[in-house]
Scaffold this motif. Sequence first.
Motif, PDB file in Angstrom:
ATOM      1  N   ALA A 182       0.833  -1.207   0.000  1.00 14.83           N
ATOM      2  CA  ALA A 182       0.000   0.000   0.000  1.00 14.83           C
ATOM      3  C   ALA A 182       0.867   1.256   0.000  1.00 14.83           C
ATOM      4  O   ALA A 182       0.562   2.226  -0.697  1.00 14.83           O
ATOM      5  CB  ALA A 182      -0.925  -0.007   1.215  1.00 14.83           C
ATOM      6  N   TYR A 183       1.957   1.249   0.779  1.00 17.01           N
ATOM      7  CA  TYR A 183       2.861   2.396   0.795  1.00 17.01           C
ATOM      8  C   TYR A 183       3.478   2.607  -0.587  1.00 17.01           C
ATOM      9  O   TYR A 183       3.600   3.743  -1.062  1.00 17.01           O
ATOM     10  CB  TYR A 183       3.954   2.206   1.834  1.00 17.01           C
ATOM     11  N   ALA A 184       3.859   1.512  -1.226  1.00 11.92           N
ATOM     12  CA  ALA A 184       4.431   1.620  -2.574  1.00 11.92           C
ATOM     13  C   ALA A 184       3.413   2.228  -3.538  1.00 11.92           C
ATOM     14  O   ALA A 184       3.762   3.073  -4.378  1.00 11.92           O
ATOM     15  CB  ALA A 184       4.870   0.240  -3.066  1.00 11.92           C
ATOM     16  N   ASN A 185       2.147   1.822  -3.403  1.00  6.24           N
ATOM     17  CA  ASN A 185       1.100   2.367  -4.275  1.00  6.24           C
ATOM     18  C   ASN A 185       0.883   3.854  -4.011  1.00  6.24           C
ATOM     19  O   ASN A 185       0.709   4.643  -4.940  1.00  6.24           O
ATOM     20  CB  ASN A 185      -0.208   1.603  -4.064  1.00  6.24           C
ATOM     21  N   VAL A 186       0.876   4.232  -2.720  1.00  2.56           N
ATOM     22  CA  VAL A 186       0.686   5.642  -2.364  1.00  2.56           C
ATOM     23  C   VAL A 186       1.846   6.484  -2.881  1.00  2.56           C
ATOM     24  O   VAL A 186       1.656   7.580  -3.419  1.00  2.56           O
ATOM     25  CB  VAL A 186       0.535   5.800  -0.842  1.00  2.56           C
ATOM     26  N   SER A 187       3.060   5.978  -2.732  1.00  2.00           N
ATOM     27  CA  SER A 187       4.238   6.714  -3.209  1.00  2.00           C
ATOM     28  C   SER A 187       4.164   6.921  -4.718  1.00  2.00           C
ATOM     29  O   SER A 187       4.461   8.013  -5.226  1.00  2.00           O
ATOM     30  CB  SER A 187       5.512   5.958  -2.842  1.00  2.00           C
ATOM     31  N   ARG A 188       3.777   5.866  -5.422  1.00  2.00           N
ATOM     32  CA  ARG A 188       3.641   5.973  -6.867  1.00  2.00           C
ATOM     33  C   ARG A 188       2.539   6.960  -7.240  1.00  2.00           C
ATOM     34  O   ARG A 188       2.685   7.764  -8.166  1.00  2.00           O
ATOM     35  CB  ARG A 188       3.352   4.598  -7.462  1.00  2.00           C
ATOM     36  N   ALA A 189       1.447   6.918  -6.479  1.00  2.00           N
ATOM     37  CA  ALA A 189       0.332   7.829  -6.744  1.00  2.00           C
ATOM     38  C   ALA A 189       0.739   9.279  -6.498  1.00  2.00           C
ATOM     39  O   ALA A 189       0.371  10.178  -7.267  1.00  2.00           O
ATOM     40  CB  ALA A 189      -0.860   7.458  -5.876  1.00  2.00           C
TER      41      ALA A 189
END
Length: 334
Positions: A182-189
């Motif tokens: 989820a953190y990786a997705n948020v960072s990418r977002a």
Amino acid sequence: MSIMKKALVLLFVFLNAINSHGQSTTAVRFTAKITNRISDTLSIRGANGFNQIIPINSKQEFDATFEAPKGFYQLTDGKLGYNLYLSPNAEINLTMDASNPIETINFLGRGSNESNFLADYMRREELFTEEAFTKEPMEFQRLFEIKKEEDQSNIKNGDYDPEFKTILLSSLENNNRYILQAYANVSRANQLKGKPSPGFTFENHKGGLTKLSDLKGKYVYIDIWATWCAPCRQEIPYLQKIEKKYEGKKIAFVSISVDTKNDYNKWKSFVTTKQLGGIQLLADNDWNSDFILKYGVTSIPRFILLGPDGTIVYSDAARPSDPKLQEKLDFLLL
């Protein structure tokens, strides 16, 4: 931030999947007094189709005695769910303000320690995601390692049922993997903010095709959902209220379903039967649609807010049920 809610849903699903099977049942008493409740019925759900319905009584309280095996359950009022642990001969009393459940939920009585741990875990996850998900990778990793150690210590050293400890420690490993993703997705977002949004051309429920470029000149609030997604359906009443509040303003509300082609008729019927508003679209290749892939969508519901020029304001925007969304829209539109 909706990561905490997603993580808790995942936690319960995992716990429920590995819940004890074939155990003998014992009598359990469950009572609850809920202020600002949104339903006159509670449901306690567990493995093997267990579902205990508890209606409100004349004292405006919930009170039931029933047979249940030891294990993890989910307490729900039809819209929101809370983790619960039932042990033999437990007598659990819940108090909560449904308008602020995370801060006010509390369990008392025999066998309530485990459920209180799960409630406290919700609160700590909320605080962790609010702080850590705004940090750079190295600092996030440091905070994440601290969190893992604290979680394990709190479980191992707590006065809890041994089976509860064993299962929860195993489930937290799974949950921590989700948090990292989820953190990786948020960072990418976050990296997408201010950049031009990927486009789409999708089938409109009312007929024909709708392009994102057709909506240029307006803010665009996008809801990515599916008919089978319970958390998605829970957001619909809130979305309908927001659509009504900002009717006539410079904003378009777009719902994009990732239902598969096999569920095409289900999508058509659902939109019609539920009288969904806004612009109702069906992604051309469900989860593998180019628009969905470019936003890195791995869980739903997912909300996106675009500016009138087509640039990304938020690639992971607040949900309709989150007051922060209306605060932002009021700032932009009123």
